[in-house]
Write an enzyme that holds these catalytic residues in place. Sequence first.
Site, short mmCIF file in Angstrom:
data_model
loop_
_atom_site.label_atom_id
_atom_site.label_comp_id
_atom_site.label_asym_id
_atom_site.label_seq_id
_atom_site.Cartn_x
_atom_site.Cartn_y
_atom_site.Cartn_z
N ASP A 76 11.50 13.79 10.77
CA ASP A 76 10.84 13.78 9.45
C ASP A 76 9.35 14.04 9.62
O ASP A 76 8.52 13.29 9.10
CB ASP A 76 11.11 12.46 8.73
CG ASP A 76 10.80 12.56 7.23
OD1 ASP A 76 10.70 13.70 6.73
OD2 ASP A 76 10.68 11.52 6.57
N GLY B 1 8.37 4.10 0.72
CA GLY B 1 9.05 5.28 1.21
C GLY B 1 10.53 5.01 1.33
O GLY B 1 11.02 3.94 1.00
N GLY B 2 11.26 6.04 1.82
CA GLY B 2 12.71 5.92 1.94
C GLY B 2 13.14 4.89 2.94
O GLY B 2 14.25 4.40 2.90
N CYS B 3 12.26 4.55 3.92
CA CYS B 3 12.63 3.58 4.95
C CYS B 3 12.16 2.17 4.64
O CYS B 3 12.45 1.25 5.40
CB CYS B 3 12.04 4.02 6.30
SG CYS B 3 12.71 5.58 6.90
N GLY B 4 11.41 1.98 3.56
CA GLY B 4 10.94 0.65 3.24
C GLY B 4 9.54 0.66 2.67
O GLY B 4 8.94 1.70 2.47
N ASP B 5 9.02 -0.55 2.39
CA ASP B 5 7.67 -0.70 1.84
C ASP B 5 6.68 -0.99 2.96
O ASP B 5 7.03 -1.57 3.98
CB ASP B 5 7.65 -1.85 0.83
CG ASP B 5 8.57 -1.58 -0.35
OD1 ASP B 5 8.89 -0.40 -0.58
OD2 ASP B 5 8.96 -2.54 -1.03
N VAL B 6 5.43 -0.59 2.73
CA VAL B 6 4.39 -0.78 3.74
C VAL B 6 3.29 -1.68 3.16
O VAL B 6 2.85 -1.47 2.02
CB VAL B 6 3.79 0.57 4.18
CG1 VAL B 6 2.71 0.34 5.24
CG2 VAL B 6 4.88 1.47 4.73
N LYS C 16 5.68 -2.57 8.03
CA LYS C 16 6.77 -1.93 7.28
C LYS C 16 7.91 -2.92 7.12
O LYS C 16 8.41 -3.49 8.11
CB LYS C 16 7.25 -0.67 8.01
CG LYS C 16 8.48 -0.05 7.36
CD LYS C 16 8.71 1.37 7.80
CE LYS C 16 7.70 2.30 7.18
NZ LYS C 16 8.02 3.71 7.46
N ILE D 72 0.82 -1.23 0.00
CA ILE D 72 0.00 0.00 0.00
C ILE D 72 0.84 1.26 0.00
O ILE D 72 0.30 2.37 -0.11
CB ILE D 72 -0.94 0.04 1.22
CG1 ILE D 72 -0.14 -0.03 2.53
CG2 ILE D 72 -1.97 -1.05 1.15
CD1 ILE D 72 -0.99 0.15 3.77
#
Length: 975
Positions: A804, A670-675, A689, A667
Site C-alpha cells: 500500500d 484509515g482502513g487499518c485503524g485509528d491513529v 495506531k 489525529i
Amino acid sequence: MSPSSRTFGFFSFLVFSLFSFVSSDDLQLLLKLKSSLVNSNPGVLDSWKLNSGAGPCGFTGVTCDSRGSVTEIDLSHRGLSGKFSFDSVCEIKSLEKLSLGFNSLSGIIPSDLKNCTSLKYLDLGNNLFSGPFPEFSSLNQLQYLYLNNSAFSGVFPWNSLRNATGLVVLSLGDNPFDPASFPEEVVSLTKLSWLYLSNCSITGKIPPGIGDLTELQNLEISDSALTGEIPPEIVKLSKLRQLELYNNNLTGKFPTGFGSLKNLTYLDTSTNRLEGDLSELRSLTNLVSLQLFENEFSGEIPPEFGEFKYLVNLSLYTNKLTGPLPQGLGSLADFDFIDASENHLTGPIPPDMCKRGKMKALLLLQNNLTGSIPESYTTCLTMQRFRVADNSLNGSVPAGIWGLPKLEIIDLAMNNFQGPITTDIKKAKMLGTLDLGFNRFSDELPEDIGGAGSLTKVVLNDNRFSGKIPSSFGKLKGLSSLKMQSNGFSGNIPDSIGSCSMLSDLNMAQNSLSGEIPHSLGSLPTLNALNLSDNKLSGRIPESLSSLRLSLLDLSNNRLTGRVPLSLSSYNGSFNGNPGLCSMTIKSFNRCINSSGAHRDTRIFVMCIVFGSLILLASLVFFLYLKKTEKKERRTLKHESWSIKSFRRMSFTEDDIIDSIKEENLIGRGGCGDVYRVVLGDGKELAVKHIRTSSTDTFTQKNFSSATPILTEKEGRSKEFETEVQTLSSIRHLNVVKLYCSITSDDSSLLVYEYLPNGSLWDMLHSCKKSNLGWETRYDIALGAAKGLEYLHHGYERPVIHRDVKSSNILLDEFFKPRIADFGLAKILQANNGGLDSTHVVAGTYGYIAPEYGYSSKVNEKCDVYSFGVVLMELVTGKKPIEAEFGESKDIVNWVSNNLKSKESVMEIVDKKIGEMYREDAVKILRVAILCTARLPGQRPTMRSVVQMIEDAEPCRLMGIVISKESDVKIKEIS
C-alpha cells in the site's frame, strides 16, 4: 546360566550403573529441553526419551566424552521451532558446543547464559529470537560465535568481546542492533579468521587497527553506514580471501599496495562512492568474482584482467570507465557473466568470453562500443541474456544468435545493426524479450517468429523492416507488448493478433498497412494502448473496440470511414486525419446522417449514469452508518489484561499509552485503524495506531480526497499477526518509521510508532495543510522514500512487500525527511481474513494499484515499484493520483502517458510551483516514474535500480527522456 555368563552380566550391569550415575543429570536436563520444543519437527527428537538404552549419548545430535558427559549438542538444520530452554542447557557443565543454526527457534536469551562457561562453540544463527543478546564476558573459552540473522536487537554487548580473546569466528550480521561505530573491541581479536558484521548497523570509519587482524580470511561489513576511505592498513591482511564492503558510503581510492592481497578471490565494494582507477587490482590474479558496480571509478580497465585464470564474473556497471574491454577477458576460465553497462567504454566486444561454454549473461548497455557481434557467440548455448543496447555497434547479427536455445533477452536497441532476423529464431524457445528498436534492420519478418513461443515483448520500432506482418504472431499467447512503429510494413493487420490474449500494448503506427482494422482486436482483455496511426487503413472502426478500457487510442491519419462509436468519442484527437468519419458528439467531425443508433446509445449512457448514481448514494448511506458505529466503539478501550512487547528502548509504560487513547488525541483514521498522538510526561511525542479486533468485516468507502484503502478487511489478532509484527519490529532504517512496541489484549492491538510532526507527503501536496515544497525538498523525499523501500525489498532473505505504497503512507519529520509507514500491515490483516490467501485479495488504494492486481494472484515487490512510480508522479506534477481532469476511468499514469507527445507537453505537466531552473531535473524523476509504472511487472526496475536512477537524476546531467518527432517517448531501459 554358566558362571561366565553371570560374570559378564554383572560386569555389564556395573558399567551401565556407573554410566547412568554420570549421565542421569544430563538426561533430565535434555528431557526438560525437549519438552520446551513443543512445535518441533516430528521425528527429530524421537530418540530423546527416558528409557533410551544408551542414555543421552544416544540422543540425536548429542555427543559425549569418554566419561559419558554431554559435550556437544548439534541440532542445526533440524526444522525445530518453539522457545529453546537455555536454563536447562547451561546446567550441563561439560557442554562445549551448542549448535542450533538454521531453525525457527524463538524467545529471549536469558542472562544466565553466563553459566555456559565451558562453551567453545555457540551457533544461534538463522533463527527467530527476540530482544537483545545478553552480556557474555564469562564465556572466556569461546572460539566460534554465530549469531547472524537471528532477529536480535537492542545494544550488542561489545564489551564482552574483551574476554573472548580466543575467538576465531565472529558472525553477527543481519541483526537489527542499535547503530554503533566500528567497535574497537573487535580489532583486538587477533585470532579472528572470519568476521561478519554486514547489515547490523555498523557506522563510522573502518579503524586502522583492522590491519592487526592478520589471520583474517573473510571480512564482510556490507549493507552498513561506513564512511571515509578504506584504511591503508588493510593491505596487511595477506591471508584475506573474501572482502565484502558493498552498499556503504565509502569514498576515496583503493589504498596503495592493495594489489599485494594475492589471496583475494572474492572482492565486492559495489554501491559506494569509490573513485580513481583500477590499477591496484591488476595483480589480483586469483580473483574469481569482482563486483565494483555503482561507484565512480574512472580510467581504463587493466588489460591484465584478460589474463586472469579464475575470474568467472565481473560487474563494473554504472561507473566512469573508459577505453576498451580487455580482448582476452573470460577466455581462460568458466566465465559466467559480465555487466559493464553505463560506462564510457569503447572498442569491440571481447570475442572469447564464452570460450569455455558457460557464459549466461553479456550486459554492455549504454557505452560507446563499436564493431560487430563476434561470430563466436553463436555457439554459446548457455547464454540467457544478451544486452548491448545503446552503443555504436554495427553489421549483421550472426544468424546463430537469434536461435540460442536458452536465451531469454536479446536487446540490441539503439545501435547501427542491419540485415534481417533469420529463421533461426524459431529455435529460441525460451526467448521472452526481443528489443531491436532504433537500428537499421531490414527485409521481411520470418513466419518462424511464431516458433519463439515464450515471447512476451517484441520491440521492432524505427527500423527498415518491410513486407507483411507474419500471421504467426497469433501463436504467441504470452505476448504483452508489440511495437512495430516507424517501419515499412504493408498489407493487412493479421486477424490472428486477436489471439494474443495477454497483449497490453500494440503499436503499428507509421507504416503502410492497409485494409480494415480486425474486429478481433476488441477481444483482447488486457489491451491498454492501441496505436495504428499514420497508415492506410480503411473501412469502419470496429464496434468491438468499445469493450476495451484503453489509456491510449490513436487511429489518426488513416482512411477510415463511417461512425465513430459513441463509447470511443472521449478519445479526443484519436481520429484526426480521417475525413470519412462522422460523429454525433465530436464537434470537429461531420454529423452522421443516420443517427438513430447514436440516440439509442445516448439513452443507454444516461441510464448508466442514473444507475451508477444510485449505487454511490447507497454506498454513502452504508458508509455513514459504519462511521457512526465505529465512533461508538471508540469511546473506551477495555482495560483488561494487556501485554506489551518492546522492540526498542522505551521511556514509557503501557498505561501511559492506553490512558491517551481518547477522542481529543485522535489525529487520523484509515482502513487499518485509528491513529492517536500521545505526548509523554517528558514531552516526547508518539503515534499510536489502534487496531480493533472484530468478528465482522469493516468496509472503508473509496475516498480519493483522503487516499484511503479500498479493502474489506477482517482485523483479528492472531499468532500470525504477532509473528509478522515481530518481523516488522526488526526493521532498522533511517527511512522506515520506528516501531517501539506492540500492546495487545483480547479486544485490541496498539502499535506505538515515532511521531512525525509534518504529517504525510499527501498532506504537503494535496490537503488543506499543503506546503509549497521546493524541488530540492521533493527530490530528497523521493530519494529517502526509495531507499526505505529498497531496504524492505532487498534487506532481508525475502522481500517485505508493503502493498500500500502511497503519499499518505510517506511521513515527514521536522526536517521533511521521509519515513515509510504502515508497511506490511495490509498483508498481515488479510492473512487473517477468513483464511483467504492474501495474494487473492486486492490490497492497496485506487490510483496506486498495479494493473496486474486486477487479473493475477502473483503479487510481488514490483507492485510496490508501480505504486512508488505514482508517488513520483505526484511529486513532479503536484496532481493527485485521481483527478477529474484526467477523465472517466483515468488516473495519473494514463494522464502522464497522454502528455508525452512533445518536450513542450512534458514540461507543461510539471508542477508550476517548481522553479524554472529545476524543471528539467523534475523531468528526470518523471522518467524514473514512467519506468516504475510500466504495465508489465517484468519491465519495471527493482527498487535498488530506482535508488540509483534517482541518485543520478541531479542537476547538470542530461535528461533521460528523448522526445521524438513521431510523438512517442523513447525511454532507455535500465539493465
